[in-house]
Design a protein around this motif. Structure first.
Motif, PDB file in Angstrom:
ATOM      1  N   LEU A 574      44.106  30.660  24.429  1.00  0.00           N
ATOM      2  CA  LEU A 574      44.670  31.321  23.251  1.00  0.00           C
ATOM      3  C   LEU A 574      44.566  30.423  22.020  1.00  0.00           C
ATOM      4  O   LEU A 574      44.303  30.912  20.910  1.00  0.00           O
ATOM      5  N   VAL A 575      44.740  29.111  22.214  1.00  0.00           N
ATOM      6  CA  VAL A 575      44.601  28.177  21.100  1.00  0.00           C
ATOM      7  C   VAL A 575      43.168  28.199  20.566  1.00  0.00           C
ATOM      8  O   VAL A 575      42.933  28.227  19.345  1.00  0.00           O
ATOM      9  N   VAL A 576      42.196  28.196  21.486  1.00  0.00           N
ATOM     10  CA  VAL A 576      40.787  28.267  21.076  1.00  0.00           C
ATOM     11  C   VAL A 576      40.521  29.567  20.325  1.00  0.00           C
ATOM     12  O   VAL A 576      39.794  29.594  19.325  1.00  0.00           O
ATOM     13  N   SER A 577      41.128  30.660  20.809  1.00  0.00           N
ATOM     14  CA  SER A 577      40.949  31.951  20.145  1.00  0.00           C
ATOM     15  C   SER A 577      41.468  31.912  18.719  1.00  0.00           C
ATOM     16  O   SER A 577      40.838  32.456  17.796  1.00  0.00           O
ATOM     17  N   PHE A 583      38.336  30.346  11.774  1.00  0.00           N
ATOM     18  CA  PHE A 583      37.053  29.910  11.195  1.00  0.00           C
ATOM     19  C   PHE A 583      35.933  30.903  11.522  1.00  0.00           C
ATOM     20  O   PHE A 583      34.784  30.507  11.708  1.00  0.00           O
ATOM     21  N   ARG A 584      36.299  32.179  11.612  1.00  0.00           N
ATOM     22  CA  ARG A 584      35.322  33.205  12.020  1.00  0.00           C
ATOM     23  C   ARG A 584      34.190  33.404  11.024  1.00  0.00           C
ATOM     24  O   ARG A 584      33.127  33.925  11.376  1.00  0.00           O
ATOM     25  N   ASP A 585      34.391  32.980   9.790  1.00  0.00           N
ATOM     26  CA  ASP A 585      33.365  33.185   8.767  1.00  0.00           C
ATOM     27  C   ASP A 585      32.456  31.975   8.586  1.00  0.00           C
ATOM     28  O   ASP A 585      31.583  31.964   7.700  1.00  0.00           O
ATOM     29  N   THR A 586      32.622  30.960   9.415  1.00  0.00           N
ATOM     30  CA  THR A 586      31.787  29.757   9.294  1.00  0.00           C
ATOM     31  C   THR A 586      30.463  29.976  10.024  1.00  0.00           C
ATOM     32  O   THR A 586      30.371  30.800  10.953  1.00  0.00           O
ATOM     33  N   PRO A 587      29.439  29.233   9.657  1.00  0.00           N
ATOM     34  CA  PRO A 587      28.105  29.435  10.267  1.00  0.00           C
ATOM     35  C   PRO A 587      28.083  29.235  11.773  1.00  0.00           C
ATOM     36  O   PRO A 587      27.399  29.962  12.486  1.00  0.00           O
ATOM     37  N   LEU A 600      34.749  36.998  25.502  1.00  0.00           N
ATOM     38  CA  LEU A 600      34.713  35.992  26.563  1.00  0.00           C
ATOM     39  C   LEU A 600      36.044  35.239  26.651  1.00  0.00           C
ATOM     40  O   LEU A 600      36.562  34.976  27.745  1.00  0.00           O
ATOM     41  N   LEU A 601      36.629  34.903  25.498  1.00  0.00           N
ATOM     42  CA  LEU A 601      37.936  34.232  25.490  1.00  0.00           C
ATOM     43  C   LEU A 601      39.019  35.130  26.085  1.00  0.00           C
ATOM     44  O   LEU A 601      39.898  34.664  26.826  1.00  0.00           O
ATOM     45  N   PHE A 602      38.968  36.409  25.765  1.00  0.00           N
ATOM     46  CA  PHE A 602      39.932  37.353  26.332  1.00  0.00           C
ATOM     47  C   PHE A 602      39.806  37.416  27.853  1.00  0.00           C
ATOM     48  O   PHE A 602      40.807  37.387  28.588  1.00  0.00           O
ATOM     49  N   SER A 603      38.552  37.499  28.331  1.00  0.00           N
ATOM     50  CA  SER A 603      38.348  37.582  29.773  1.00  0.00           C
ATOM     51  C   SER A 603      38.752  36.275  30.472  1.00  0.00           C
ATOM     52  O   SER A 603      39.267  36.289  31.590  1.00  0.00           O
ATOM     53  N   LEU A 604      38.547  35.129  29.810  1.00  0.00           N
ATOM     54  CA  LEU A 604      38.968  33.850  30.397  1.00  0.00           C
ATOM     55  C   LEU A 604      40.495  33.780  30.528  1.00  0.00           C
ATOM     56  O   LEU A 604      41.028  33.258  31.509  1.00  0.00           O
ATOM     57  N   GLY A 793      35.777  25.288  33.680  1.00  0.00           N
ATOM     58  CA  GLY A 793      34.391  24.899  33.422  1.00  0.00           C
ATOM     59  C   GLY A 793      33.784  25.703  32.299  1.00  0.00           C
ATOM     60  O   GLY A 793      33.131  25.156  31.392  1.00  0.00           O
ATOM     61  N   LEU A 794      33.959  27.016  32.321  1.00  0.00           N
ATOM     62  CA  LEU A 794      33.429  27.861  31.257  1.00  0.00           C
ATOM     63  C   LEU A 794      34.072  27.541  29.916  1.00  0.00           C
ATOM     64  O   LEU A 794      33.398  27.479  28.878  1.00  0.00           O
ATOM     65  N   LEU A 795      35.417  27.336  29.933  1.00  0.00           N
ATOM     66  CA  LEU A 795      36.136  27.089  28.678  1.00  0.00           C
ATOM     67  C   LEU A 795      35.687  25.774  28.053  1.00  0.00           C
ATOM     68  O   LEU A 795      35.385  25.717  26.844  1.00  0.00           O
ATOM     69  N   PHE A 796      35.609  24.705  28.851  1.00  0.00           N
ATOM     70  CA  PHE A 796      35.284  23.394  28.299  1.00  0.00           C
ATOM     71  C   PHE A 796      33.809  23.284  27.899  1.00  0.00           C
ATOM     72  O   PHE A 796      33.490  22.694  26.872  1.00  0.00           O
ATOM     73  N   CYS A 797      32.925  23.842  28.720  1.00  0.00           N
ATOM     74  CA  CYS A 797      31.493  23.664  28.443  1.00  0.00           C
ATOM     75  C   CYS A 797      31.022  24.496  27.253  1.00  0.00           C
ATOM     76  O   CYS A 797      30.171  24.049  26.475  1.00  0.00           O
ATOM     77  N   ILE A 798      31.559  25.698  27.106  1.00  0.00           N
ATOM     78  CA  ILE A 798      31.065  26.593  26.058  1.00  0.00           C
ATOM     79  C   ILE A 798      31.840  26.425  24.757  1.00  0.00           C
ATOM     80  O   ILE A 798      31.245  26.435  23.669  1.00  0.00           O
ATOM     81  N   PHE A 799      33.143  26.230  24.821  1.00  0.00           N
ATOM     82  CA  PHE A 799      33.955  26.318  23.601  1.00  0.00           C
ATOM     83  C   PHE A 799      34.439  24.973  23.070  1.00  0.00           C
ATOM     84  O   PHE A 799      34.655  24.832  21.865  1.00  0.00           O
TER      85      PHE A 799
END
Length: 827
Positions: A574-577, A583-587, A600-604, A793-799
């Motif tokens: 939730l913090v990552v979300s 910062f949703r408008d950043t490149p 993906l964050l919701f499903s995690l 693993g998914l949370l740390f590697c991707i986000f």
């Protein structure tokens, strides 16, 4: 002004005021006062009564009552105090005065009946020819024992004159058919008797003796106790009865029975008078070593808590109603003096008894003992009358008077408003509901009884050697699921059992003609019988005991740790979300396909939370939910990762000249692909739940001494189908990400996906042998660990790398930087 007993003027100077009263007519009130409303009172002011012999040739003589009871006289003065308070009140019965007529019931049904007749009649005499047309009182307070109360109700009940008792506790008085005009401010013995049975059971006293007063109070209370004790598994060795009118030989016989009995606990359902008689005989025979369990009648009687009785009664236990404080009562009691009403023989008797003096002189002029001056001070006296530290029954008298006043107040109010149907004292008394100055609530249930709340008292010896009453527990009949006793200690309590428990290897055998608590112990036979599947033999192989039921619970260390990891993972996601949304408008966010990232964050988050369904006692719903929720949430998660991987491949294909591949995998196609992949898993789960769903199962194969409570898969085929489908999508995602890992970009998300899928697949490949080989609750723990490990693993590697750049390296979060190496590597 109170009126005195006219007999004092008619009997000459040779007769003392006390004797004058004893010979006078009981139809005259001892104390009285005129008023607009008259409240009658009946108290056991004297405790000894001498019944004259009946010759059947002469008219019967008057009953002779003697021995002034200071406690009962305090009840009388408490009633007068409450009436005076109400008369001085401007809110309760304003402009209306309350008077009283107080009689002595002598703890005798005969005296109580004559008092009732006098209260019912408007004239002073009841044996004459002229009677009034209506009762002289509007309500009656009293009496102090159940038998006298029943006797009075047989007269007053006919005229529906309400009677409120402060001390009559017989459960029989709750019978509304027979006693429709009866109320009381003390709980029924039905509750006290059951509380005593639970108290005896609490300390493991399964072998007790009982003694009771042979009247309505003792017989009804003891009958309820014996029935409740039987339900609690307590046996009665003997049950004896005494009464003050019985010969002394009866009390001596009862004490011998107690001494010769094997029960060390004695339940005494006695009134104070019978308790006095029993104690005198117990002291003569040196009765010791008995644990007394008493009824509320005597358990807080101050005159018994003396050094004379301490060896016998110290350690006594019993229930009593809660004590209270009545502001101003002590000052009122200390003002009692014969000068208040010189005609009152009762006040003179009280004064003479208190100070050991006499107001009368002998005819020969010699003093009859010390002469009373009337100037003696009650402040210097310490007796039951002046002691207001244990106001329990006195408070009941106080509440009874106020209940009558509130009922009369409501009745007069409804008459003033012209209401019909409820303007009667009885109806308004049933509906009273008020609060005293002390904060205590006063009302009656449908049976005319108050709420049954008791304190458990223990007689203890203070450091100074005095006997004190200590509250060590409580009993509340209002509590749900029956009643509860709390704050009790088993320390230093005697043992009272008929037979000791059998040692291992022996069993109980019933002794013919004896209660079930008495048994002999015989050795088990050499043959052993097999315990049922859910039972296991104890260490001595003498008894089948239930097997321990084991499952992964939230309370144990492993369950608590896994729960904490699950909740921490969900919180971190939730913090990552929040960071991504901020910062949703950043490149960087735009480049990583923000829509699929949020999905993906919701499903995690769901993946982390679904692990909680594996913890706790398995049930039908939790067994079905845990595997299906796990399968669907993980497919949703892998579908999002797969979508992101395909987007990366398509994006670099689109950079080739003449390529329009991106129009075939736009936002709409991405959503449809995620939905399609997830729907396939949903269909598999629905078929699983329809054909052969998971269910709770008691596994008795792994361990003989305990039961593993787990979720059976129902159909293993469907379980492996769910896992296989997840594995298929994960392998596909891993292959595509591996192919895209070397595509040029300053921030190649395919590398992150490749690494995350590598961890994911490694976790679930090692899960299979661990899952199959783990026993009991560890099987569930392995599955939860696999879920959490792959999710982390998914949370740390991707986000986490993206969050690192967004939060700590914002200068790298630019389109120029993201595309920089692409331009530099272009040919």
């Amino acid at each position: 002004m109170a009126s005195g007993n006219p007999c004092s003027a008619a009997n000459g100077l040779n007769v003392s005021s006390a004797l004058c009263w004893m010979l006078g007519s009981p139809e005259f009130p001892l104390l009285s006062k005129e008023g607009d409303i008259i409240i009658g009172g009946a108290f056991s002011i004297h405790t000894q009564i001498a019944k004259p012999l009946l010759s059947f040739t002469d008219p019967p003589k008057r009953l002779i009552c003697s021995r002034l009871h200071f406690r009962e006289f305090r009840f009388v003065q408490t009633m007068i105090f409450a009436i005076e308070q109400i008369n001085n009140s401007t809110s309760l019965l304003p402009n209306i005065s309350i008077g009283y007529k107080i009689f002595d019931s002598c703890s005798s049904t005969v005296s109580a009946t004559r008092a009732a007749m006098a209260l019912m009649n408007g004239q002073e005499k009841t044996l004459g020819k002229n009677c009034s047309s209506k009762s002289s009182v509007h309500a009656i307070i009293g009496t102090s024992d159940s038998s006298s109360t029943i006797a009075m109700l047989q007269t007053s009940g006919i005229f529906q004159i309400p009677m409120i008792s402060h001390f009559a506790t017989c459960a029989c008085l709750s019978n509304r058919r027979e006693y429709s005009s009866f109320f009381r401010t003390i709980p029924s013995d039905y509750h006290q008797s059951r509380a005593l049975a639970k108290l005896v059971k609490h300390f493991g006293w399964t072998w007790v003796g009982t003694i009771r007063s042979d009247n309505d109070y003792g017989n009804n209370g003891m009958a309820t106790f014996i029935k409740a004790a039987g339900q609690e598994g307590v046996c009665i060795e003997y049950s004896e009865a005494i009464l003050r009118t019985y010969p002394q030989s009866q009390a001596a016989r009862v004490v011998r029975v107690i001494r010769n009995g094997s029960a060390r606990v004695l339940v005494a359902f006695l009134s104070q008078i019978e308790m006095d008689i029993l104690l005198e005989e117990a002291m003569k025979q040196n009765l010791t070593g008995v644990q007394w369990v008493g009824s509320e009648s005597w358990i807080t009687a101050g005159h018994l808590a003396t050094k004379r009785h301490s060896d016998i009664l110290i350690g006594s236990l019993g229930f009593t109603i809660r004590k209270s404080k009545i502001p101003g009562l002590r000052e009122f009691l200390l003002q009692v003096n014969p000068s208040q009403n010189p005609q009152s023989s009762l006040l003179r008797e009280f004064w003479e008894t208190t100070f050991g003096c006499s107001f009368q002189s002998r005819l020969d002029g010699q003093s009859q003992g010390r002469q009373c001056s009337g100037s003696e001070r009650l402040d210097d006296v310490d007796n039951t009358f002046t002691d207001v530290s244990e106001l329990r029954i006195s408070n009941n008298v106080y509440k009874a008077v106020y209940a009558v006043a509130h009922a009369m107040h409501n009745m007069l109010k409804c008459r003033h408003h012209g209401e019909k149907g409820h303007c009667f004292v009885l109806k308004n008394l049933q509906r009273v509901n008020f609060t005293l100055h002390s904060g205590e609530r006063v009302n009656f249930d449908d049976y005319g009884d108050p709420a049954a709340i008791y304190d458990l008292m223990n007689w203890q010896r203070s450091p100074t050697g005095e006997t004190v009453f200590v509250t060590v527990g409580s009993y509340n009949a209002l509590l749900p699921n029956g009643k509860h006793i709390n704050k009790l200690s088993d320390e230093n309590q005697p043992q009272s059992v008929c037979s000791e428990s059998c040692i291992p290897g022996f069993r109980q055998a019933v002794i013919k003609g004896k209660p079930v608590c008495c048994f002999s112990c015989i050795a088990y036979s050499a043959e052993c019988s097999r315990c049922s599947l859910e039972y296991w033999s104890n260490e001595d192989r003498s008894l089948c005991v239930p097997k321990v039921v084991e499952f992964l619970s939230f309370e144990e260390t492993m369950g608590t740790l896994l729960t904490a990891l699950s909740l921490f993972g969900a919180s971190l996601t939730l913090v990552v979300s929040v960071v991504f949304f901020q910062f949703r408008d950043t490149p960087l966010i735009k480049a990583s396909n923000s829509e699929l990232s949020f999905l993906l964050l919701f499903s995690l988050t769901l993946c982390f939370l679904c692990s909680l369904t594996f913890i706790g006692r398995p049930s039908d719903w939790s067994c079905m939910l845990r595997h299906t929720a796990f399968g669907i949430t993980f497919v949703l998660c892998i579908s999002c990762v797969l979508g992101k991987t395909i987007v990366v491949l398509m994006a670099f294909r689109a950079t080739l000249p003449g390529s329009n591949v991106m129009k075939w995998f736009g936002p709409a196609q991405r959503r449809l692909s995620v939905l399609a992949f997830t729907l396939i898993q949903v269909v598999i789960c629905i078929l699983w739940l329809t054909v052969n769903p998971p269910f709770p199962f008691k596994n008795m194969e792994h361990y003989k001494e305990k039961i593993i409570l787990e979720c059976a898969l129902g159909s293993p085929i469907w379980f492996w189908a769910v896992l296989g489908y997840i594995g298929l999508l994960a392998m596909l995602c891993f292959i595509l990400a591996f192919l895209a890992r070397k595509l040029p970009d300053n921030f190649n998300e395919a590398k992150l996906i490749t690494f995350s899928m590598l961890i994911y697949c490694a976790v679930w490949i090692t899960f299979i042998p661990a899952y199959v080989s783990s026993p009991g609750k560890f099987t569930v723990a392995v599955e939860i660990f696999a879920i959490l490990a792959s999710s982390y693993g998914l949370l740390f590697c991707i986000f986490v790398p993206k969050c690192f750049i967004i939060v700590l390296k914002p200068e790298l979060n630019t389109k120029k930087h993201l595309m920089g190496k692409t331009h530099s590597r272009s040919p």
